[in-house]
Scaffold this motif. Structure first.
Motif, PDB file in Angstrom:
ATOM      1  N   ILE A  84       0.711  -1.320   0.122  1.00 26.10           N
ATOM      2  CA  ILE A  84       0.010  -0.007   0.302  1.00 26.10           C
ATOM      3  C   ILE A  84       0.999   1.244  -0.147  1.00 26.10           C
ATOM      4  O   ILE A  84       0.547   2.116  -0.833  1.00 26.10           O
ATOM      5  CB  ILE A  84      -0.826  -0.140   1.212  1.00 26.10           C
ATOM      6  N   ILE A  85       1.980   1.205   0.702  1.00 31.54           N
ATOM      7  CA  ILE A  85       2.825   2.454   0.946  1.00 31.54           C
ATOM      8  C   ILE A  85       3.455   2.700  -0.429  1.00 31.54           C
ATOM      9  O   ILE A  85       3.430   3.802  -1.051  1.00 31.54           O
ATOM     10  CB  ILE A  85       3.748   2.239   1.764  1.00 31.54           C
ATOM     11  N   LYS A  86       4.040   1.498  -1.275  1.00 29.86           N
ATOM     12  CA  LYS A  86       4.581   1.662  -2.579  1.00 29.86           C
ATOM     13  C   LYS A  86       3.734   2.163  -3.703  1.00 29.86           C
ATOM     14  O   LYS A  86       4.278   2.783  -4.513  1.00 29.86           O
ATOM     15  CB  LYS A  86       5.527   0.492  -2.748  1.00 29.86           C
ATOM     16  N   LYS A  87       2.637   1.621  -3.509  1.00 30.43           N
ATOM     17  CA  LYS A  87       1.516   1.909  -4.623  1.00 30.43           C
ATOM     18  C   LYS A  87       0.579   2.897  -4.422  1.00 30.43           C
ATOM     19  O   LYS A  87      -0.414   3.109  -5.166  1.00 30.43           O
ATOM     20  CB  LYS A  87       1.002   0.370  -5.205  1.00 30.43           C
ATOM     21  N   ARG A  88       0.483   3.717  -3.297  1.00 31.16           N
ATOM     22  CA  ARG A  88      -0.466   4.799  -3.022  1.00 31.16           C
ATOM     23  C   ARG A  88      -0.482   5.639  -4.012  1.00 31.16           C
ATOM     24  O   ARG A  88      -1.756   6.358  -3.985  1.00 31.16           O
ATOM     25  CB  ARG A  88       0.151   5.474  -1.610  1.00 31.16           C
ATOM     26  N   LYS A  89       0.558   6.124  -4.987  1.00 32.58           N
ATOM     27  CA  LYS A  89       0.296   6.739  -6.070  1.00 32.58           C
ATOM     28  C   LYS A  89      -0.536   6.338  -7.372  1.00 32.58           C
ATOM     29  O   LYS A  89      -0.888   7.049  -8.165  1.00 32.58           O
ATOM     30  CB  LYS A  89       1.615   7.501  -6.517  1.00 32.58           C
ATOM     31  N   ILE A  90      -1.057   5.128  -7.302  1.00 35.94           N
ATOM     32  CA  ILE A  90      -1.549   4.388  -8.192  1.00 35.94           C
ATOM     33  C   ILE A  90      -3.018   5.018  -8.271  1.00 35.94           C
ATOM     34  O   ILE A  90      -3.920   5.210  -7.213  1.00 35.94           O
ATOM     35  CB  ILE A  90      -1.701   3.036  -8.140  1.00 35.94           C
ATOM     36  N   THR A  91      -3.508   5.473  -9.507  1.00 32.50           N
ATOM     37  CA  THR A  91      -4.923   6.105  -9.739  1.00 32.50           C
ATOM     38  C   THR A  91      -5.909   4.965  -9.616  1.00 32.50           C
ATOM     39  O   THR A  91      -7.093   5.408  -9.365  1.00 32.50           O
ATOM     40  CB  THR A  91      -4.843   6.906 -10.682  1.00 32.50           C
ATOM     41  N   GLN A  92      -5.881   3.822 -10.148  1.00 32.12           N
ATOM     42  CA  GLN A  92      -6.710   2.853 -10.085  1.00 32.12           C
ATOM     43  C   GLN A  92      -6.776   2.161  -8.537  1.00 32.12           C
ATOM     44  O   GLN A  92      -6.109   1.403  -8.253  1.00 32.12           O
ATOM     45  CB  GLN A  92      -6.666   1.461 -10.861  1.00 32.12           C
ATOM     46  N   TRP A  93      -7.683   2.746  -7.811  1.00 30.42           N
ATOM     47  CA  TRP A  93      -7.982   2.259  -6.318  1.00 30.42           C
ATOM     48  C   TRP A  93      -8.230   0.605  -6.333  1.00 30.42           C
ATOM     49  O   TRP A  93      -7.842   0.012  -5.347  1.00 30.42           O
ATOM     50  CB  TRP A  93      -8.969   2.886  -5.454  1.00 30.42           C
ATOM     51  N   LEU A  94      -8.961   0.257  -7.376  1.00 30.61           N
ATOM     52  CA  LEU A  94      -9.440  -1.237  -7.385  1.00 30.61           C
ATOM     53  C   LEU A  94      -8.055  -2.104  -7.482  1.00 30.61           C
ATOM     54  O   LEU A  94      -8.012  -3.222  -6.772  1.00 30.61           O
ATOM     55  CB  LEU A  94     -10.488  -1.555  -8.442  1.00 30.61           C
ATOM     56  N   ALA A 229     -11.927  -9.483  -8.523  1.00 31.92           N
ATOM     57  CA  ALA A 229     -11.778  -8.046  -8.906  1.00 31.92           C
ATOM     58  C   ALA A 229     -10.388  -7.672  -9.366  1.00 31.92           C
ATOM     59  O   ALA A 229     -10.240  -7.225 -10.460  1.00 31.92           O
ATOM     60  CB  ALA A 229     -11.834  -7.067  -7.519  1.00 31.92           C
ATOM     61  N   LEU A 230      -9.369  -8.685  -8.851  1.00 30.10           N
ATOM     62  CA  LEU A 230      -8.082  -8.362  -9.277  1.00 30.10           C
ATOM     63  C   LEU A 230      -7.971  -8.811 -10.688  1.00 30.10           C
ATOM     64  O   LEU A 230      -7.327  -8.407 -11.672  1.00 30.10           O
ATOM     65  CB  LEU A 230      -6.943  -9.152  -8.498  1.00 30.10           C
TER      66      LEU A 230
END
Length: 248
Positions: A84-94, A229-230
Motif C-alpha cells: 500500500i505504501i509503495k503503490k499509494r500513487k496508483i490512480t486505479q484504487w481497485l 476483482a483483481l
C-alpha cells in the motif's frame, strides 16, 4: 538486527518457502498419523489442548506448522502494508486494494482455524429415547422422542428427533432434528449421523463446535471477491493495451 528481520518479513520468497515448508510438514503428518492410534481422538477436544496432552514425538509436525503459520501471518501483514505504501500513487484504487482484500481474506481464514483450534471439538454419541447427554458444563441434551416412518417394504421414508436442552436440570429450550436441519445451541451443532429402528429406536448424534466458522465464511468471501476483482482489472488492462495502436 532489525533490518534482516524486516527483509525476511517483506519478501515474497519468504511466503513461498513457508508454503513449501508447510507442504513438507503436512506430508510428514500424513505418514505419522496412520501409525499412531492417538490421532483417533484428535477431534474429541480443542486441537491445542489435544496436542499438549500428546507426546511431542508424534505432534512435532503440528507445532512446527503452527510456528510457520505465525510467521506467514506476519509476512502477509508486512507485505500488505508495504504494498500500500509503495503503490499509494496508483490512480486505479481497485488495482491497489484488490490484492490487499485477498490478503485480508487469507488472514481471516487463518484466524478461523486458530479459533477452532482453541475451542472447537467434535464427538459422537448413541442415544435412545429418554437419554440425556452432557454437552456443556451445566447443559444437557435430552432426547425426548425418535419418530421413524417406515414403508411396507421396510425402507425408512421420513424421520424426526425431538430434543430438549436443560441447564442445571431445568428445561430451557426444545428443538427438532429433521433431514438437512441440525439443531444449534450456544455454538453447538447437533447432527444426526445414523438411525436405528430395531430392536429399539436409537440415533447416532454428532455434537460439534466450530468457533471459527463465521470468520472462515468472511475470509472466504473476501478472498473470492478480491481475486475476482483483481482478475477483472487485469483483463480490462490487457484489453485496453491490445486496443491501443502499435508504436512506430
Amino acid at each position: 538486527m532489525i533490518r534482516p528481520i524486516l527483509d525476511l518479513l517483506l519478501s515474497l520468497r519468504t511466503a513461498i518457502w513457508l508454503f513449501c515448508g508447510l507442504i513438507v510438514l503436512l506430508f510428514a503428518g500424513a505418514v505419522v498419523m496412520p501409525a499412531h492410534q492417538e490421532f483417533q481422538s484428535i477431534h474429541a477436544a480443542p486441537l491445542i489442548d489435544w496436542m499438549e496432552a500428546q507426546p511431542f514425538g508424534i505432534t512435532w509436525w503440528l507445532w512446527v506448522s503452527i510456528l510457520l503459520l505465525v510467521v506467514l501471518t506476519a509476512n502477509t501483514l508486512f507485505c500488505s502494508v508495504d504494498s500500500i505504501i509503495k503503490k499509494r500513487k496508483i490512480t486505479q484504487w481497485l488495482l491497489l486494494i484488490s490484492p490487499q482484500v485477498v490478503h485480508i481474506g487469507f488472514l481471516f481464514i487463518l484466524l478461523a482455524h486458530l479459533l477452532s483450534s482453541l475451542g472447537g471439538f467434535k464427538g459422537m454419541a448413541v442415544a435412545a429415547e429418554g437419554t440425556s447427554l452432557r454437552v456443556l458444563d451445566t447443559a444437557e441434551l435430552h432426547v425426548r422422542s425418535i419418530d421413524l416412518s417406515i414403508d411396507p417394504n421396510g425402507y425408512l421414508t421420513d424421520w424426526s428427533v425431538s430434543l430438549e436442552y436443560r441447564d442445571g436440570g431445568a428445561p430451557v429450550r426444545q428443538d427438532r432434528l429433521l433431514p438437512n436441519k441440525p439443531s444449534l445451541y450456544k455454538g453447538l451443532n447437533i447432527h444426526v449421523k445414523d438411525l436405528q429402528a430395531f430392536p429399539y429406536r436409537a440415533v447416532l448424534l454428532e455434537v460439534s463446535r466450530e468457533p471459527g466458522a463465521f470468520w472462515a465464511l468472511i475470509g472466504g468471501v473476501l478472498f473470492m471477491a478480491g481475486t475476482i476483482a483483481l482478475i477483472a482489472v487485469k483483463l480490462r488492462r490487457a484489453e485496453k493495451s491490445a486496443g491501443e495502436p502499435a508504436g512506430p
